[in-house]
Design a protein around this motif. Structure first.
Motif, PDB file in Angstrom:
ATOM      1  N   LEU A   1      -8.512   5.609  -2.697  1.00 37.55           N
ATOM      2  CA  LEU A   1      -8.954   4.215  -2.679  1.00 37.55           C
ATOM      3  C   LEU A   1      -8.381   3.422  -3.849  1.00 37.55           C
ATOM      4  O   LEU A   1      -7.963   2.277  -3.684  1.00 37.55           O
ATOM      5  CB  LEU A   1     -10.488   4.148  -2.692  1.00 37.55           C
ATOM      6  CG  LEU A   1     -11.181   4.727  -1.461  1.00 37.55           C
ATOM      7  CD1 LEU A   1     -12.694   4.665  -1.628  1.00 37.55           C
ATOM      8  CD2 LEU A   1     -10.750   4.026  -0.203  1.00 37.55           C
TER       9      LEU A   1
ATOM     10  N   MET B   1       0.837  -1.181   0.000  1.00 33.17           N
ATOM     11  CA  MET B   1       0.000   0.000   0.000  1.00 33.17           C
ATOM     12  C   MET B   1       0.885   1.248   0.000  1.00 33.17           C
ATOM     13  O   MET B   1       1.893   1.274   0.688  1.00 33.17           O
ATOM     14  CB  MET B   1      -0.908   0.019   1.227  1.00 33.17           C
ATOM     15  CG  MET B   1      -1.904  -1.100   1.307  1.00 33.17           C
ATOM     16  SD  MET B   1      -3.074  -1.061  -0.034  1.00 33.17           S
ATOM     17  CE  MET B   1      -3.386  -2.785  -0.237  1.00 33.17           C
TER      18      MET B   1
ATOM     19  N   ASP C   1      -4.954   2.467  -3.156  1.00 38.79           N
ATOM     20  CA  ASP C   1      -4.918   1.356  -2.200  1.00 38.79           C
ATOM     21  C   ASP C   1      -5.376   0.042  -2.832  1.00 38.79           C
ATOM     22  O   ASP C   1      -5.385  -0.989  -2.159  1.00 38.79           O
ATOM     23  CB  ASP C   1      -5.818   1.658  -0.991  1.00 38.79           C
ATOM     24  CG  ASP C   1      -5.149   2.554   0.031  1.00 38.79           C
ATOM     25  OD1 ASP C   1      -3.922   2.753  -0.052  1.00 38.79           O
ATOM     26  OD2 ASP C   1      -5.861   3.050   0.928  1.00 38.79           O
TER      27      ASP C   1
ATOM     28  N   HIS D   1     -15.196  -3.671  -5.175  1.00 37.86           N
ATOM     29  CA  HIS D   1     -14.422  -4.396  -4.163  1.00 37.86           C
ATOM     30  C   HIS D   1     -15.328  -5.165  -3.196  1.00 37.86           C
ATOM     31  O   HIS D   1     -15.122  -6.350  -2.946  1.00 37.86           O
ATOM     32  CB  HIS D   1     -13.537  -3.409  -3.396  1.00 37.86           C
ATOM     33  CG  HIS D   1     -12.726  -4.032  -2.313  1.00 37.86           C
ATOM     34  ND1 HIS D   1     -11.619  -4.797  -2.572  1.00 37.86           N
ATOM     35  CD2 HIS D   1     -12.863  -4.017  -0.967  1.00 37.86           C
ATOM     36  CE1 HIS D   1     -11.098  -5.218  -1.443  1.00 37.86           C
ATOM     37  NE2 HIS D   1     -11.828  -4.759  -0.456  1.00 37.86           N
TER      38      HIS D   1
ATOM     39  N   HIS E   1     -13.204   2.886   4.134  1.00 39.69           N
ATOM     40  CA  HIS E   1     -12.526   2.774   2.845  1.00 39.69           C
ATOM     41  C   HIS E   1     -13.483   2.253   1.766  1.00 39.69           C
ATOM     42  O   HIS E   1     -13.088   1.501   0.882  1.00 39.69           O
ATOM     43  CB  HIS E   1     -11.306   1.867   2.952  1.00 39.69           C
ATOM     44  CG  HIS E   1     -10.064   2.570   3.368  1.00 39.69           C
ATOM     45  ND1 HIS E   1      -9.927   3.152   4.604  1.00 39.69           N
ATOM     46  CD2 HIS E   1      -8.903   2.799   2.716  1.00 39.69           C
ATOM     47  CE1 HIS E   1      -8.720   3.692   4.693  1.00 39.69           C
ATOM     48  NE2 HIS E   1      -8.089   3.491   3.569  1.00 39.69           N
TER      49      HIS E   1
ATOM     50  N   HIS F   1      -9.399  -0.006  10.141  1.00 43.94           N
ATOM     51  CA  HIS F   1      -8.680   0.459   8.951  1.00 43.94           C
ATOM     52  C   HIS F   1      -9.052  -0.385   7.731  1.00 43.94           C
ATOM     53  O   HIS F   1      -9.076  -1.600   7.797  1.00 43.94           O
ATOM     54  CB  HIS F   1      -7.172   0.417   9.195  1.00 43.94           C
ATOM     55  CG  HIS F   1      -6.380   1.050   8.101  1.00 43.94           C
ATOM     56  ND1 HIS F   1      -6.641   2.324   7.634  1.00 43.94           N
ATOM     57  CD2 HIS F   1      -5.346   0.599   7.366  1.00 43.94           C
ATOM     58  CE1 HIS F   1      -5.800   2.625   6.675  1.00 43.94           C
ATOM     59  NE2 HIS F   1      -5.000   1.586   6.478  1.00 43.94           N
ATOM     60  N   ARG F   2      -9.325   0.293   6.665  1.00 41.52           N
ATOM     61  CA  ARG F   2      -9.771  -0.293   5.397  1.00 41.52           C
ATOM     62  C   ARG F   2     -11.065  -1.075   5.547  1.00 41.52           C
ATOM     63  O   ARG F   2     -11.318  -2.033   4.839  1.00 41.52           O
ATOM     64  CB  ARG F   2      -8.676  -1.163   4.778  1.00 41.52           C
ATOM     65  CG  ARG F   2      -7.482  -0.340   4.383  1.00 41.52           C
ATOM     66  CD  ARG F   2      -6.663  -0.981   3.310  1.00 41.52           C
ATOM     67  NE  ARG F   2      -5.607  -0.051   2.925  1.00 41.52           N
ATOM     68  CZ  ARG F   2      -4.395  -0.029   3.481  1.00 41.52           C
ATOM     69  NH1 ARG F   2      -4.098  -0.909   4.410  1.00 41.52           N
ATOM     70  NH2 ARG F   2      -3.505   0.849   3.090  1.00 41.52           N
TER      71      ARG F   2
ATOM     72  N   ILE G   1      -8.460  -0.485  -4.018  1.00 40.59           N
ATOM     73  CA  ILE G   1      -9.877  -0.700  -3.698  1.00 40.59           C
ATOM     74  C   ILE G   1     -10.706  -0.073  -4.805  1.00 40.59           C
ATOM     75  O   ILE G   1     -10.770   1.143  -4.950  1.00 40.59           O
ATOM     76  CB  ILE G   1     -10.233  -0.075  -2.335  1.00 40.59           C
ATOM     77  CG1 ILE G   1      -9.388  -0.715  -1.241  1.00 40.59           C
ATOM     78  CG2 ILE G   1     -11.718  -0.240  -2.045  1.00 40.59           C
ATOM     79  CD1 ILE G   1      -9.508  -0.035   0.103  1.00 40.59           C
TER      80      ILE G   1
ATOM     81  N   ASP H   1      -7.320   7.593   5.620  1.00 40.69           N
ATOM     82  CA  ASP H   1      -6.465   7.013   6.644  1.00 40.69           C
ATOM     83  C   ASP H   1      -6.683   7.623   8.026  1.00 40.69           C
ATOM     84  O   ASP H   1      -5.977   7.269   8.969  1.00 40.69           O
ATOM     85  CB  ASP H   1      -4.990   7.127   6.241  1.00 40.69           C
ATOM     86  CG  ASP H   1      -4.665   6.201   5.080  1.00 40.69           C
ATOM     87  OD1 ASP H   1      -5.381   5.189   4.918  1.00 40.69           O
ATOM     88  OD2 ASP H   1      -3.712   6.483   4.347  1.00 40.69           O
TER      89      ASP H   1
END
Length: 166
Positions: free
Chosen positions: A148, A1, A151, A157, A86, A81-82, A153, A51
């Motif tokens: 995103l 990432m 990352d 997703h 996200h 997180h995520r 995503i 984040d």
């Protein structure tokens, strides 16, 4: 990432390219819609990054807020997180809602303090046309979506996870 700096570099590169195209097609730097888009895009890149869901002390996103970064710690506790933070639609909306709640609470505190001190005080949103607010929302969401994508995503997703047999 990618790191926070890489996310910011990607977002600023896309913003710069978009600004060149906007100006090439006759756009003006004083255009209210363009200014709202740019300011919201920059706020989404530097202040309201996805984040912020990192509950750890001293993340890049929280440090940008200075001492007010402490107010974002509960956001990190609420969202892993995520996780939901996200996602493509609800993630940016959770940060806007959380920020609106913070601002509302601080506004009421300031209003109560002003009343206690005998000072007149009123809270009002700027009365900009709806198009300006729409471009601001578009700029904010675009900055979030670029994060995103960086990352890994994509919009589908969550749909892929739902289709996967357990």
């Amino acid at each position: 990432m990618p790191s926070g700096r890489v996310h910011e570099a990607i977002n600023l590169t896309v913003l710069g390219g978009g600004a060149v195209v906007f100006l090439a097609y006759g756009g003006s730097p004083e255009d209210p819609q363009g200014l709202a888009f740019t300011l919201a895009y920059l706020a989404g890149t530097f202040l309201l990054s996805p984040d912020l869901d990192l509950a750890e002390k001293g993340t890049r996103s929280q440090r940008r807020w200075g001492l007010l970064g402490l107010f974002w710690r509960p956001y990190g506790w609420l969202f892993r997180h995520r996780g939901l933070s996200h996602t493509w639609v609800l993630g940016p909306l959770t940060r806007l809602g959380y920020l609106a709640g913070l601002l509302l609470a601080l506004g009421y505190l300031a209003q109560g303090l002003a009343k206690y001190l005998g000072i007149g005080f009123s809270l009002k949103l700027p009365s900009w046309p709806w198009e300006v607010w729409g471009f601001a929302l578009l700029g904010y969401y675009l900055s979030q979506w670029l994060h995103l994508v960086a990352d890994g995503i994509w919009p589908d997703h969550d749909l892929k996870r739902l289709r996967r047999p357990r």
